[in-house]
Write a protein that holds these residues in place. Structure first.
Motif, PDB file in Angstrom:
ATOM      1  N   VAL A  89     -20.816 144.158  25.037  1.00 26.62           N
ATOM      2  CA  VAL A  89     -21.237 142.760  25.201  1.00 26.62           C
ATOM      3  C   VAL A  89     -20.191 141.867  24.539  1.00 26.62           C
ATOM      4  O   VAL A  89     -19.712 142.167  23.447  1.00 26.62           O
ATOM      5  CB  VAL A  89     -22.626 142.525  24.560  1.00 26.62           C
ATOM      6  N   THR A  90     -19.825 140.797  25.214  1.00 24.91           N
ATOM      7  CA  THR A  90     -18.878 139.814  24.664  1.00 24.91           C
ATOM      8  C   THR A  90     -19.498 138.429  24.743  1.00 24.91           C
ATOM      9  O   THR A  90     -20.120 138.081  25.753  1.00 24.91           O
ATOM     10  CB  THR A  90     -17.552 139.830  25.454  1.00 24.91           C
ATOM     11  N   ALA A  91     -19.345 137.639  23.679  1.00 26.03           N
ATOM     12  CA  ALA A  91     -19.883 136.270  23.645  1.00 26.03           C
ATOM     13  C   ALA A  91     -18.853 135.337  23.024  1.00 26.03           C
ATOM     14  O   ALA A  91     -18.027 135.755  22.209  1.00 26.03           O
ATOM     15  CB  ALA A  91     -21.180 136.222  22.841  1.00 26.03           C
ATOM     16  N   ASP A  92     -18.915 134.059  23.413  1.00 22.52           N
ATOM     17  CA  ASP A  92     -18.034 133.067  22.803  1.00 22.52           C
ATOM     18  C   ASP A  92     -18.829 132.142  21.889  1.00 22.52           C
ATOM     19  O   ASP A  92     -20.043 132.291  21.732  1.00 22.52           O
ATOM     20  CB  ASP A  92     -17.243 132.281  23.867  1.00 22.52           C
ATOM     21  N   ARG A  96     -22.089 131.760  25.377  1.00 22.07           N
ATOM     22  CA  ARG A  96     -21.989 132.302  26.743  1.00 22.07           C
ATOM     23  C   ARG A  96     -21.679 133.785  26.592  1.00 22.07           C
ATOM     24  O   ARG A  96     -20.762 134.157  25.874  1.00 22.07           O
ATOM     25  CB  ARG A  96     -20.880 131.595  27.524  1.00 22.07           C
ATOM     26  N   VAL A  97     -22.472 134.616  27.259  1.00 18.98           N
ATOM     27  CA  VAL A  97     -22.437 136.045  26.981  1.00 18.98           C
ATOM     28  C   VAL A  97     -22.352 136.841  28.282  1.00 18.98           C
ATOM     29  O   VAL A  97     -22.798 136.386  29.340  1.00 18.98           O
ATOM     30  CB  VAL A  97     -23.686 136.435  26.141  1.00 18.98           C
ATOM     31  N   LYS A  98     -21.741 138.023  28.186  1.00 19.17           N
ATOM     32  CA  LYS A  98     -21.670 138.931  29.334  1.00 19.17           C
ATOM     33  C   LYS A  98     -21.678 140.354  28.802  1.00 19.17           C
ATOM     34  O   LYS A  98     -21.336 140.588  27.628  1.00 19.17           O
ATOM     35  CB  LYS A  98     -20.405 138.670  30.160  1.00 19.17           C
ATOM     36  N   GLY A  99     -22.080 141.314  29.629  1.00 15.41           N
ATOM     37  CA  GLY A  99     -22.122 142.680  29.143  1.00 15.41           C
ATOM     38  C   GLY A  99     -22.464 143.677  30.225  1.00 15.41           C
ATOM     39  O   GLY A  99     -22.872 143.312  31.333  1.00 15.41           O
ATOM     40  N   TYR A 100     -22.285 144.958  29.894  1.00 12.50           N
ATOM     41  CA  TYR A 100     -22.585 146.016  30.854  1.00 12.50           C
ATOM     42  C   TYR A 100     -22.943 147.305  30.113  1.00 12.50           C
ATOM     43  O   TYR A 100     -22.691 147.456  28.920  1.00 12.50           O
ATOM     44  CB  TYR A 100     -21.415 146.260  31.811  1.00 12.50           C
ATOM     45  N   SER A 244     -26.512 131.625  28.147  1.00 11.22           N
ATOM     46  CA  SER A 244     -26.652 132.187  29.488  1.00 11.22           C
ATOM     47  C   SER A 244     -25.629 133.297  29.688  1.00 11.22           C
ATOM     48  O   SER A 244     -24.661 133.418  28.934  1.00 11.22           O
ATOM     49  CB  SER A 244     -26.463 131.105  30.559  1.00 11.22           C
ATOM     50  N   PHE A 245     -25.875 134.110  30.710  1.00 12.82           N
ATOM     51  CA  PHE A 245     -24.941 135.168  31.091  1.00 12.82           C
ATOM     52  C   PHE A 245     -23.858 134.518  31.944  1.00 12.82           C
ATOM     53  O   PHE A 245     -24.142 133.990  33.008  1.00 12.82           O
ATOM     54  CB  PHE A 245     -25.675 136.259  31.891  1.00 12.82           C
ATOM     55  N   GLU A 246     -22.635 134.538  31.454  1.00 15.20           N
ATOM     56  CA  GLU A 246     -21.531 133.935  32.209  1.00 15.20           C
ATOM     57  C   GLU A 246     -20.289 134.794  32.100  1.00 15.20           C
ATOM     58  O   GLU A 246     -19.899 135.179  31.002  1.00 15.20           O
ATOM     59  CB  GLU A 246     -21.215 132.520  31.683  1.00 15.20           C
ATOM     60  N   CYS A 247     -19.682 135.084  33.248  1.00 16.15           N
ATOM     61  CA  CYS A 247     -18.443 135.851  33.266  1.00 16.15           C
ATOM     62  C   CYS A 247     -17.312 134.947  33.745  1.00 16.15           C
ATOM     63  O   CYS A 247     -17.484 134.198  34.714  1.00 16.15           O
ATOM     64  CB  CYS A 247     -18.567 137.062  34.186  1.00 16.15           C
ATOM     65  N   ASN A 248     -16.173 135.013  33.066  1.00 18.81           N
ATOM     66  CA  ASN A 248     -15.050 134.142  33.431  1.00 18.81           C
ATOM     67  C   ASN A 248     -14.016 134.856  34.304  1.00 18.81           C
ATOM     68  O   ASN A 248     -12.865 134.445  34.375  1.00 18.81           O
ATOM     69  CB  ASN A 248     -14.371 133.589  32.167  1.00 18.81           C
ATOM     70  N   CYS A 249     -14.442 135.934  34.959  1.00 12.81           N
ATOM     71  CA  CYS A 249     -13.494 136.614  35.845  1.00 12.81           C
ATOM     72  C   CYS A 249     -13.254 135.755  37.089  1.00 12.81           C
ATOM     73  O   CYS A 249     -14.071 134.925  37.471  1.00 12.81           O
ATOM     74  CB  CYS A 249     -14.004 137.997  36.237  1.00 12.81           C
ATOM     75  N   SER A 250     -12.099 135.956  37.708  1.00 15.83           N
ATOM     76  CA  SER A 250     -11.743 135.242  38.941  1.00 15.83           C
ATOM     77  C   SER A 250     -10.644 136.037  39.620  1.00 15.83           C
ATOM     78  O   SER A 250     -10.015 136.913  39.011  1.00 15.83           O
ATOM     79  CB  SER A 250     -11.236 133.833  38.627  1.00 15.83           C
ATOM     80  N   LYS A 251     -10.394 135.721  40.886  1.00 13.86           N
ATOM     81  CA  LYS A 251      -9.332 136.431  41.606  1.00 13.86           C
ATOM     82  C   LYS A 251      -7.983 136.174  40.937  1.00 13.86           C
ATOM     83  O   LYS A 251      -7.128 137.067  40.868  1.00 13.86           O
ATOM     84  CB  LYS A 251      -9.298 136.001  43.075  1.00 13.86           C
ATOM     85  N   GLU A 252      -7.801 134.954  40.398  1.00 10.75           N
ATOM     86  CA  GLU A 252      -6.541 134.610  39.724  1.00 10.75           C
ATOM     87  C   GLU A 252      -6.332 135.478  38.475  1.00 10.75           C
ATOM     88  O   GLU A 252      -5.228 135.966  38.219  1.00 10.75           O
ATOM     89  CB  GLU A 252      -6.529 133.128  39.314  1.00 10.75           C
ATOM     90  N   ARG A 253      -7.408 135.675  37.708  1.00 12.42           N
ATOM     91  CA  ARG A 253      -7.299 136.504  36.500  1.00 12.42           C
ATOM     92  C   ARG A 253      -7.015 137.960  36.856  1.00 12.42           C
ATOM     93  O   ARG A 253      -6.226 138.641  36.185  1.00 12.42           O
ATOM     94  CB  ARG A 253      -8.588 136.413  35.668  1.00 12.42           C
ATOM     95  N   VAL A 254      -7.672 138.442  37.913  1.00 10.94           N
ATOM     96  CA  VAL A 254      -7.429 139.822  38.356  1.00 10.94           C
ATOM     97  C   VAL A 254      -5.985 139.961  38.838  1.00 10.94           C
ATOM     98  O   VAL A 254      -5.325 140.966  38.584  1.00 10.94           O
ATOM     99  CB  VAL A 254      -8.432 140.231  39.462  1.00 10.94           C
ATOM    100  N   HIS A 281     -16.291 144.931  35.442  1.00 10.45           N
ATOM    101  CA  HIS A 281     -17.363 145.667  34.738  1.00 10.45           C
ATOM    102  C   HIS A 281     -18.479 144.736  34.303  1.00 10.45           C
ATOM    103  O   HIS A 281     -19.654 145.099  34.354  1.00 10.45           O
ATOM    104  CB  HIS A 281     -16.799 146.337  33.479  1.00 10.45           C
ATOM    105  N   PHE A 282     -18.109 143.545  33.851  1.00 11.18           N
ATOM    106  CA  PHE A 282     -19.084 142.660  33.211  1.00 11.18           C
ATOM    107  C   PHE A 282     -20.089 142.045  34.179  1.00 11.18           C
ATOM    108  O   PHE A 282     -21.251 141.884  33.854  1.00 11.18           O
ATOM    109  CB  PHE A 282     -18.361 141.545  32.449  1.00 11.18           C
ATOM    110  N   CYS A 283     -19.620 141.638  35.371  1.00 11.89           N
ATOM    111  CA  CYS A 283     -20.551 140.933  36.271  1.00 11.89           C
ATOM    112  C   CYS A 283     -20.660 141.580  37.647  1.00 11.89           C
ATOM    113  O   CYS A 283     -21.339 141.056  38.525  1.00 11.89           O
ATOM    114  CB  CYS A 283     -20.147 139.466  36.417  1.00 11.89           C
ATOM    115  N   ASN A 284     -19.971 142.727  37.831  1.00 12.49           N
ATOM    116  CA  ASN A 284     -20.056 143.471  39.080  1.00 12.49           C
ATOM    117  C   ASN A 284     -19.490 142.720  40.287  1.00 12.49           C
ATOM    118  O   ASN A 284     -19.848 143.014  41.420  1.00 12.49           O
ATOM    119  CB  ASN A 284     -21.495 143.900  39.367  1.00 12.49           C
ATOM    120  N   SER A 285     -18.635 141.735  40.061  1.00  6.02           N
ATOM    121  CA  SER A 285     -17.954 141.077  41.175  1.00  6.02           C
ATOM    122  C   SER A 285     -16.855 141.996  41.703  1.00  6.02           C
ATOM    123  O   SER A 285     -16.208 142.711  40.935  1.00  6.02           O
ATOM    124  CB  SER A 285     -17.322 139.753  40.729  1.00  6.02           C
TER     125      SER A 285
END
Length: 301
Positions: A89-92, A96-100, A244-254, A281-285
């Motif tokens: 789990v990671t939070a800022d 805003r938190v995300k995890g798997y 809230s559960f928020e993931c900051n992944c994006s196609k640009e980051r990948v 891993h974090f948001c299954n996108s």
């Protein structure tokens, strides 16, 4: 990218930060049903995995809100010998938190108390807490799991790694259809100058306190929970923080991650003649990169 994600109701989950007994204690209390149920939906977790991830997400959100800077990051990671294998789990600083979960489908019979057997699913292991505050090296503290029930493990972590006497309570209550009915928790911490009288009062209050999910089920808000924990002491509510559960992944980051593997690896992917799929891993996108995408990335290099 897959976009058929369930909707998470924002603004429903929140954390209350407060102090009590003339600033001798600080306390954080949260209600987190929406984020935990959202995590259940995107990760397709079994009931026991939902309970474990929900507890760690709740703790992560509160510990994130403890950070001084909004961009400070805290990661809670459990590596364990049980069938769940581990959680991250990671939070800022904005909570805003995300995890798997490593093994989201783990199934176990109830424990002796008839509850979801989170301790059995984790068994023996190590809890790592990594704080990235923008310095050259992140801070990392590690302790072994004392029960696998997560709240007790975090209480032990605070005492041994941060030398802060704390009490952590976390809970996730499931519906019969395996959706999340209630989720939340509190973290109480003693200041170094707390008097023996305050400590005894807190021990008495916590000793007669029902579980977090029982209090939430009775209609108690995080504010109410704080007043029950600090019963007989003055309470000062500092602020209310949405979580809230928020993931900051994006196609640009990948894409940046793909660039980092170098020209040879990217050329090898192109030579294979197939698009590649990258999963967060974090948001299954899921992010698809076609051969044209890969060629454009190579050109950028």
């Amino acid at each position: 990218m897959s976009c058929n994600k369930p909707e998470q109701k924002k603004g429903v989950d929140y954390i209350i930060r407060a102090t009590g007994a003339d600033h001798q204690v600080r306390i954080f209390a949260a209600t987190t049903r929406e984020m935990v149920d959202y995590a259940r939906q995107i990760h397709h977790t079994s009931p026991v995995a939902t309970a474990a991830l929900g507890r760690l997400l709740t703790a992560g959100a509160m510990m994130g809100s403890m950070q001084k800077g909004e961009d400070d990051l805290i990661t809670l990671q459990i590596k364990c010998s049980g069938p769940m294998k581990g959680l991250t789990v990671t939070a800022d600083g904005k909570a805003r938190v995300k995890g798997y979960v490593e093994n989201p489908m783990v199934m176990l019979p109830p424990n002796k108390a008839g509850k979801l057997d989170v301790g059995g699913a984790l068994d023996m292991g190590v809890l790592s807490v990594i704080k990235d505050m923008g310095l050259k090296e992140p801070y990392m503290g590690q302790t072994h799991l004392v029960s696998g029930e997560i709240a007790e493990d975090l209480t032990y972590y605070f005492a041994t790694s941060e030398q802060v006497n704390s009490s952590v309570a976390l809970g996730v209550l499931m519906e019969k259809d395996n959706t999340v009915k209630r989720a939340g928790g509190f973290i109480l911490q003693l200041m170094p100058f707390a008097t023996e009288e305050v400590v005894e009062k807190l021990e008495k209050n916590i000793g007669i306190l029902p579980s977090v999910t029982t209090m939430l089920e009775e209609g108690n808000t995080p504010e109410d929970i704080i007043r029950r924990v600090l019963d007989g002491m003055n309470v000062e509510i500092m602020d209310k923080v949405p979580t809230s559960f928020e993931c900051n992944c994006s196609k640009e980051r990948v894409e940046k991650a793909i660039i980092s593997i170098g020209r040879e690896e990217i050329q090898s992917m192109i030579d294979d003649g197939q698009p590649i799929e990258v999963n967060c891993h974090f948001c299954n996108s899921h992010y698809i990169f076609t051969l044209d995408d890969l060629k454009k990335i190579l050109k950028k290099l």
